[in-house]
Design a protein around this motif. Structure first.
Motif, PDB file in Angstrom:
ATOM      1  N   UNK A 158      -1.004  -5.968  -9.491  1.00  0.00           N
ATOM      2  CA  UNK A 158      -1.564  -5.139  -8.265  1.00  0.00           C
ATOM      3  C   UNK A 158      -1.016  -5.817  -6.886  1.00  0.00           C
ATOM      4  N   UNK A 159      -0.581  -4.841  -6.184  1.00  0.00           N
ATOM      5  CA  UNK A 159      -0.115  -5.292  -4.770  1.00  0.00           C
ATOM      6  C   UNK A 159      -0.930  -4.546  -3.744  1.00  0.00           C
ATOM      7  N   UNK A 160      -1.486  -5.158  -2.804  1.00  0.00           N
ATOM      8  CA  UNK A 160      -2.046  -4.338  -1.400  1.00  0.00           C
ATOM      9  C   UNK A 160      -1.065  -3.612  -0.839  1.00  0.00           C
ATOM     10  N   UNK A 161      -1.163  -2.284  -0.696  1.00  0.00           N
ATOM     11  CA  UNK A 161      -0.443  -1.390  -0.116  1.00  0.00           C
ATOM     12  C   UNK A 161      -1.377  -0.215   0.758  1.00  0.00           C
ATOM     13  N   UNK A 162      -0.735   0.100   1.786  1.00  0.00           N
ATOM     14  CA  UNK A 162      -1.198   0.916   2.733  1.00  0.00           C
ATOM     15  C   UNK A 162      -0.981   2.479   2.205  1.00  0.00           C
ATOM     16  N   UNK A 163      -2.021   3.120   1.944  1.00  0.00           N
ATOM     17  CA  UNK A 163      -1.866   4.399   1.302  1.00  0.00           C
ATOM     18  C   UNK A 163      -2.434   5.681   2.256  1.00  0.00           C
ATOM     19  N   UNK A 164      -1.518   6.697   2.492  1.00  0.00           N
ATOM     20  CA  UNK A 164      -1.902   7.624   3.217  1.00  0.00           C
ATOM     21  C   UNK A 164      -2.159   8.967   2.555  1.00  0.00           C
ATOM     22  N   UNK A 165      -3.604   9.527   2.293  1.00  0.00           N
ATOM     23  CA  UNK A 165      -3.705  10.872   1.775  1.00  0.00           C
ATOM     24  C   UNK A 165      -3.343  11.962   2.652  1.00  0.00           C
ATOM     25  N   UNK A 166      -2.730  13.045   2.090  1.00  0.00           N
ATOM     26  CA  UNK A 166      -2.574  14.292   2.835  1.00  0.00           C
ATOM     27  C   UNK A 166      -2.628  15.340   1.937  1.00  0.00           C
ATOM     28  N   UNK A 167      -2.767  16.573   2.532  1.00  0.00           N
ATOM     29  CA  UNK A 167      -3.110  17.836   1.843  1.00  0.00           C
ATOM     30  C   UNK A 167      -2.125  19.069   2.440  1.00  0.00           C
ATOM     31  N   UNK A 168      -1.582  19.704   1.696  1.00  0.00           N
ATOM     32  CA  UNK A 168      -0.780  20.698   2.188  1.00  0.00           C
ATOM     33  C   UNK A 168      -1.615  22.304   1.519  1.00  0.00           C
ATOM     34  N   UNK A 169      -2.049  22.895   2.417  1.00  0.00           N
ATOM     35  CA  UNK A 169      -2.436  24.421   2.345  1.00  0.00           C
ATOM     36  C   UNK A 169      -1.314  25.385   2.428  1.00  0.00           C
ATOM     37  N   UNK A 170      -1.099  26.316   1.694  1.00  0.00           N
ATOM     38  CA  UNK A 170      -0.177  27.257   1.555  1.00  0.00           C
ATOM     39  C   UNK A 170      -0.630  28.613   1.327  1.00  0.00           C
ATOM     40  N   UNK A 171       0.302  29.688   1.766  1.00  0.00           N
ATOM     41  CA  UNK A 171       0.029  30.895   1.467  1.00  0.00           C
ATOM     42  C   UNK A 171       0.671  31.277  -0.030  1.00  0.00           C
TER      43      UNK A 171
ATOM     44  N   UNK B  59      -5.651   4.088   3.818  1.00  0.00           N
ATOM     45  CA  UNK B  59      -6.448   2.788   3.475  1.00  0.00           C
ATOM     46  C   UNK B  59      -5.535   1.788   2.621  1.00  0.00           C
ATOM     47  N   UNK B  60      -5.755   0.734   2.531  1.00  0.00           N
ATOM     48  CA  UNK B  60      -5.165  -0.384   1.806  1.00  0.00           C
ATOM     49  C   UNK B  60      -5.789  -0.274   0.336  1.00  0.00           C
ATOM     50  N   UNK B  61      -4.951  -0.382  -0.510  1.00  0.00           N
ATOM     51  CA  UNK B  61      -5.434   0.106  -1.972  1.00  0.00           C
ATOM     52  C   UNK B  61      -4.481  -1.013  -2.840  1.00  0.00           C
ATOM     53  N   UNK B  62      -5.049  -1.195  -3.697  1.00  0.00           N
ATOM     54  CA  UNK B  62      -4.161  -1.946  -5.109  1.00  0.00           C
ATOM     55  C   UNK B  62      -3.640  -1.121  -5.774  1.00  0.00           C
ATOM     56  N   UNK B  63      -1.950  -1.361  -5.732  1.00  0.00           N
ATOM     57  CA  UNK B  63      -1.135  -0.352  -6.522  1.00  0.00           C
ATOM     58  C   UNK B  63      -0.384  -1.102  -7.207  1.00  0.00           C
ATOM     59  N   UNK B  64      -0.148  -0.826  -8.439  1.00  0.00           N
ATOM     60  CA  UNK B  64       0.601  -1.548  -9.697  1.00  0.00           C
ATOM     61  C   UNK B  64       2.067  -1.670  -9.304  1.00  0.00           C
ATOM     62  N   UNK B  65       2.462  -3.019  -9.332  1.00  0.00           N
ATOM     63  CA  UNK B  65       3.945  -3.137  -9.274  1.00  0.00           C
ATOM     64  C   UNK B  65       4.249  -3.666 -10.556  1.00  0.00           C
ATOM     65  N   UNK B  66       5.201  -2.721 -11.061  1.00  0.00           N
ATOM     66  CA  UNK B  66       5.734  -2.965 -12.426  1.00  0.00           C
ATOM     67  C   UNK B  66       6.728  -4.121 -12.371  1.00  0.00           C
ATOM     68  N   UNK B  67       7.269  -4.311 -11.345  1.00  0.00           N
ATOM     69  CA  UNK B  67       8.282  -5.556 -11.402  1.00  0.00           C
ATOM     70  C   UNK B  67       7.545  -6.954 -11.498  1.00  0.00           C
TER      71      UNK B  67
END
Length: 418
Positions: A376-389, A364-372
């Motif tokens: 806030x800048x529009x950025x494409x952010x991908x959520x992911x999850x890691x299931x582990x033993x 999803x495109x989200x507002x992400x803070x650009x410190x430089x």
């Protein structure tokens, strides 16, 4: 000649007949297809191991069959069909009818059956079985990929007490009996497909064997998506699509090389960790028949374009049910990408005996803070999850794994250089 079903693949103990390709009276040659079977997650043909005339078909569509089960009677010569009915008249004396069936078939069948069933056991295990008088045809392997171990042979010989059985061999708890749902309204039933039954077995086994924890993270894939779009046309000209999954495969392979514990398996009997010096990643594919997980091999040795081509080819074979059983075996890590469907996150189940799996949700495109730029800048952010033993992997290690993966995805030039 009585034909019996051969071994159907690692850990495949049963199959469903989905097609009978011959009928009584047909003449077949060695190698001709006789049956179509649905085995766990694939459809395969059973070829004739000898030529002759089909005398009798012993199975029908819908039957559940097992390796070693007779499925067809074959006459080597057409003339044998005429002789078969005369056999009872040729032996009318009282002792003969009992004695004739006993030795006649057993002498030739045993060696044929020994050749036909490929027993997954090392020479040392075979030698031990001979010394203890154990028939390996009757032994169920509990080792990796169903291999018969020395412990399996000793157990079959009665040399191991029940308390020494590994957890996987202990009887599972009985499920409670369902109520009669028709008491409250109309119901209907339909049999599970072979794919769904296989999924039910593997998920239940994984849930029972693996104490799972899921770690959530996200990656800024704005530059990566720009790179994908830039080279998408080049891939289309070569006949395949360049998808995000291909980049994920490459980044995962590099991360698994940096964190080899996530590419391992646990041997609880020996209290050992088995590290694999290869990276074979299973990719979940949504098909009309259910979830299939073909394996892309040696991912760390291939470029993104090649991975994209292989991924498209194997996904098409999965949807057409043309995958061979070996194409879904040998994975060291799994990837499930639901980004094309939707959702903000999920907890995938580890595909035992692997120790981790990655789940990807919709970007999803989200507002992400650009410190430089201090904005806030529009950025494409991908959520992911890691299931582990959690028996092998700690939370801090999982967090570092996810950060390493995210950094590779956020820096496509670095990913290409790696």
């Amino acid at each position: 000649m009585e034909l019996k079903l051969p071994e159907l693949g690692d850990n495949v103990s049963a199959a469903t007949v989905v097609g009978v390709l011959v009928k009584e009276g047909d003449r077949v040659a060695p190698g001709d297809p006789l049956l179509e079977l649905e085995t766990d997650k694939a459809v395969m043909e059973v070829p004739a191991e000898a030529g002759g005339v089909v005398r009798r078909v012993l199975v029908k569509v819908g039957d559940e069959v097992r390796p070693g089960q007779p499925f067809l009677e074959l006459a080597e010569e057409a003339g044998e069909e005429a002789q078969a009915p005369e056999a009872p008249r040729a032996a009318p004396a009282p002792p003969k009818p009992l004695e004739a069936p006993s030795p006649a078939p057993k002498a030739p069948v045993a060696p044929l059956e020994e050749e036909r069933r490929l027993i997954p056991a090392a020479p040392s295990v075979r030698r031990l079985a001979r010394e203890l008088g154990v028939d390996l045809q009757q032994v169920r392997g509990t080792g990796l990929a169903g291999r018969i171990t020395a412990e399996d042979v000793r157990r079959a010989a009665g040399l191991l007490a029940p308390s020494e059985l590994p957890p996987a061999a202990l009887p599972a708890a009985q499920a409670p009996k369902l109520p009669d749902f028709s008491r409250w309204g109309p119901v209907r039933t339909e049999p599970m497909s072979g794919v769904r039954k296989a999924t039910m077995r593997s998920m239940a086994q994984a849930w029972a064997q693996v104490p799972m924890v899921t770690h959530f993270d996200e990656a800024d894939i704005t530059e990566l998506e720009g790179l994908r779009k830039r080279y998408a046309k080049r891939a289309e000209e070569r006949g395949f699509r360049l998808t995000l999954t291909a980049f994920l495969l490459k980044a995962l392979a590099l991360t698994l090389r940096a964190f080899p514990k996530f590419n391992a398996s646990i041997d609880p009997e020996k209290a050992e960790v088995i590290f694999k010096d290869y990276v074979h990643i299973g990719v979940a594919v949504d098909t009309p028949h259910g979830l299939l997980v073909p394996v892309i091999r040696n991912v760390d040795q291939k470029g993104v374009l090649r991975l994209a081509k292989e991924l498209q080819e194997v996904s098409e074979r999965a949807r057409e049910r043309k995958l061979a059983p070996e194409e879904m075996q040998g994975g060291t890590f799994s990837l499930s990408n639901l980004g094309g469907i939707g959702g903000t996150g999920f907890t995938p189940i580890v595909n035992w005996p692997e120790v981790a799996i990655l789940g990807v949700s919709r970007s999803q495109t989200k507002p992400v803070w650009d410190p430089e730029k201090e904005a806030f800048q529009p950025r494409l952010v991908m959520p992911f999850s890691l299931t582990y033993d959690h028996r092998l992997i700690d939370g801090a290690e999982a967090a570092r794994f996810c950060r390493h993966l995210a950094q590779l995805l956020e820096d496509p030039l670095g990913l290409a250089l790696e």
